[in-house]
Design a protein around this motif. Structure first.
Motif, PDB file in Angstrom:
ATOM      1  N   LEU A 123       1.322   1.103   3.751  1.00 45.75           N
ATOM      2  CA  LEU A 123       0.047   0.898   3.061  1.00 45.75           C
ATOM      3  C   LEU A 123      -0.678   2.214   2.840  1.00 45.75           C
ATOM      4  CD1 LEU A 123      -2.237  -0.856   1.925  1.00 45.75           C
ATOM      5  CD2 LEU A 123      -3.018  -1.230   4.281  1.00 45.75           C
ATOM      6  N   THR A 124      -0.576   3.133   3.785  1.00 44.80           N
ATOM      7  CA  THR A 124      -1.264   4.415   3.613  1.00 44.80           C
ATOM      8  C   THR A 124      -0.705   5.196   2.423  1.00 44.80           C
ATOM      9  OG1 THR A 124       0.226   5.355   5.284  1.00 44.80           O
ATOM     10  CG2 THR A 124      -1.951   4.630   6.025  1.00 44.80           C
ATOM     11  N   ASP A 125       0.606   5.100   2.187  1.00 42.10           N
ATOM     12  CA  ASP A 125       1.185   5.753   1.015  1.00 42.10           C
ATOM     13  C   ASP A 125       0.675   5.103  -0.275  1.00 42.10           C
ATOM     14  OD1 ASP A 125       2.655   7.510   2.570  1.00 42.10           O
ATOM     15  OD2 ASP A 125       4.441   6.232   2.588  1.00 42.10           O
ATOM     16  N   CYS A 126       0.580   3.781  -0.258  1.00 44.57           N
ATOM     17  CA  CYS A 126       0.062   3.066  -1.425  1.00 44.57           C
ATOM     18  C   CYS A 126      -1.370   3.497  -1.730  1.00 44.57           C
ATOM     19  CB  CYS A 126       0.133   1.563  -1.169  1.00 44.57           C
ATOM     20  SG  CYS A 126      -0.543   0.546  -2.509  1.00 44.57           S
ATOM     21  N   HIS A 155      -9.676  -3.139  -2.688  1.00 42.06           N
ATOM     22  CA  HIS A 155      -9.919  -4.145  -1.659  1.00 42.06           C
ATOM     23  C   HIS A 155      -8.636  -4.333  -0.855  1.00 42.06           C
ATOM     24  CE1 HIS A 155     -13.627  -5.707  -3.777  1.00 42.06           C
ATOM     25  NE2 HIS A 155     -13.013  -5.083  -4.758  1.00 42.06           N
ATOM     26  N   VAL A 156      -8.712  -4.189   0.432  1.00 41.46           N
ATOM     27  CA  VAL A 156      -7.581  -4.466   1.310  1.00 41.46           C
ATOM     28  C   VAL A 156      -7.949  -5.649   2.195  1.00 41.46           C
ATOM     29  CG1 VAL A 156      -6.213  -3.645   3.270  1.00 41.46           C
ATOM     30  CG2 VAL A 156      -6.626  -2.134   1.326  1.00 41.46           C
ATOM     31  N   ASP A 189       3.620  -2.237  -0.027  1.00 42.34           N
ATOM     32  CA  ASP A 189       4.816  -1.390  -0.033  1.00 42.34           C
ATOM     33  C   ASP A 189       5.137  -0.894  -1.438  1.00 42.34           C
ATOM     34  OD1 ASP A 189       5.459  -3.910  -0.936  1.00 42.34           O
ATOM     35  OD2 ASP A 189       7.322  -4.084   0.210  1.00 42.34           O
ATOM     36  N   THR A 190       4.081  -0.509  -2.182  1.00 47.86           N
ATOM     37  CA  THR A 190       4.245   0.050  -3.511  1.00 47.86           C
ATOM     38  C   THR A 190       3.618   1.437  -3.563  1.00 47.86           C
ATOM     39  OG1 THR A 190       2.192  -0.998  -4.270  1.00 47.86           O
ATOM     40  CG2 THR A 190       4.249  -2.193  -4.679  1.00 47.86           C
ATOM     41  N   ILE A 224       6.309   1.324 -11.196  1.00 51.57           N
ATOM     42  CA  ILE A 224       5.735   1.368  -9.856  1.00 51.57           C
ATOM     43  C   ILE A 224       6.863   1.212  -8.841  1.00 51.57           C
ATOM     44  CG2 ILE A 224       4.283   0.094  -8.209  1.00 51.57           C
ATOM     45  CD1 ILE A 224       2.347  -0.442 -10.485  1.00 51.57           C
ATOM     46  N   LEU A 225       6.900   2.101  -7.874  1.00 50.88           N
ATOM     47  CA  LEU A 225       7.888   2.016  -6.809  1.00 50.88           C
ATOM     48  C   LEU A 225       7.545   0.847  -5.896  1.00 50.88           C
ATOM     49  CD1 LEU A 225      10.248   3.217  -5.120  1.00 50.88           C
ATOM     50  CD2 LEU A 225       8.526   4.617  -3.953  1.00 50.88           C
TER      51      LEU A 225
END
Length: 286
Positions: A18-21, A37-38, A96-97, A231-232
């Motif tokens: 999530l931090t990479d996203c 928004h998470v 995970d994107t 999008i990855l």
């Protein structure tokens, strides 16, 4: 006036990706306003604390229980839709994107180009660069599902008849109006969402994206796949930690979708065969 956008991410024990996203969303070449928004679905890996510390700009909602993907998204969608100055569009995004710098501006441009589109889906790619077939699909009618699970779709990937589920006969580099796109990255027009309503919480995980797209099209909106944005999508980071429940949710979603949209106009004997077929495939997957 620059467009406005809300991004909604539902996370369950996905703090490591999530931090990479979220970091990729900070690099966007987007001149409009963006709110992120998470919704944390009762993670036990410190996701909520990490988001609050590292991404203070994020609007964080912590659910006391894992309510699933549909209900988790709805926890953010309700307040977004109730705002008097609600954004023009809402992007549902998996944790995970990773979104490229031109991702948001590209998706919003695609939506602006097509005023009849209620949903736009990008090309999603796996870690090896291959396109995820789920990013453009036909609805799983009984016949389309038969072609897929019988192996005919795999045997004849260029057939407009047999390969309808994943539309593998289409040019992957050209935009196309389709039945459905993937909930891993799905941009929805806010006015269309207000018309058709929130995600169906009968779907715990899987199937809710197909259902939302079908409801969009039933209301007269179009659904488009647009590969100009890629999008990855690392796929399955959260589900890998709980493969059994994820597998059960996948097959439950098949049953729910069929019963909701097709069972009433399908002969009883065919409905029974479909239910037996789902149960057979489910047992083989264990």
């Amino acid at each position: 006036m620059p467009p406005s956008l809300a991004v909604v991410i539902v996370s369950f024990n996905s703090g490591d990706v999530l931090t990479d996203c979220l970091a990729s969303l900070r690099t966007q070449q987007f001149s409009g306003s963006v709110t992120i928004h998470v919704v944390d679905n009762a993670s036990t890996d410190g996701t909520a604390e990490r988001v609050a510390h590292e991404f203070p700009e994020v609007r964080l909602t912590v659910s006391p229980a894992n309510v699933g993907f549909s209900a988790g998204n709805n926890l953010a969608l309700r307040p977004i839709l109730s705002e008097p100055d609600a954004p023009d569009a809402i992007l549902l995004l998996n944790p995970d994107t990773v979104v490229p710098p031109n991702g948001l501006i590209g998706l919003m441009a695609a939506l602006t180009e097509r005023p009849e589109a209620g949903i736009i889906g990008p090309r999603t790619a796996t870690a090896d660069g291959q396109m995820d077939p789920a990013c453009r699909r036909s609805f799983p009618t009984p016949l389309v599902s038969f072609y897929r699970f019988s192996g005919l779709a795999r045997r004849f990937p260029n057939s407009r008849r047999f390969a309808r589920y994943n539309l593998s006969f289409l040019d992957p580099n050209q935009p196309a109006e389709v039945d459905a796109v993937s909930g891993a990255a799905m941009l929805a027009r806010t006015s269309a969402v207000r018309e058709i309503g929130l995600l169906d919480e009968a779907f715990f995980m899987y199937g809710e994206d197909l259902d939302w797209c079908l409801r969009m099209k039933s209301a007269g909106w179009q659904v488009w796949f647009d590969p100009r944005v890629t999008i990855l999508h690392l796929r399955g980071v959260s589900t890998a930690r709980r493969p059994g429940p994820a597998r059960d949710a996948f097959y439950d979603a098949m049953r729910i979708f069929h019963r909701k949209h097709y069972a009433a106009r399908t002969p009883t004997v065919v409905n029974r065969l479909i239910e037996l077929g789902i149960s057979f495939i489910e047992r083989r997957s264990r």
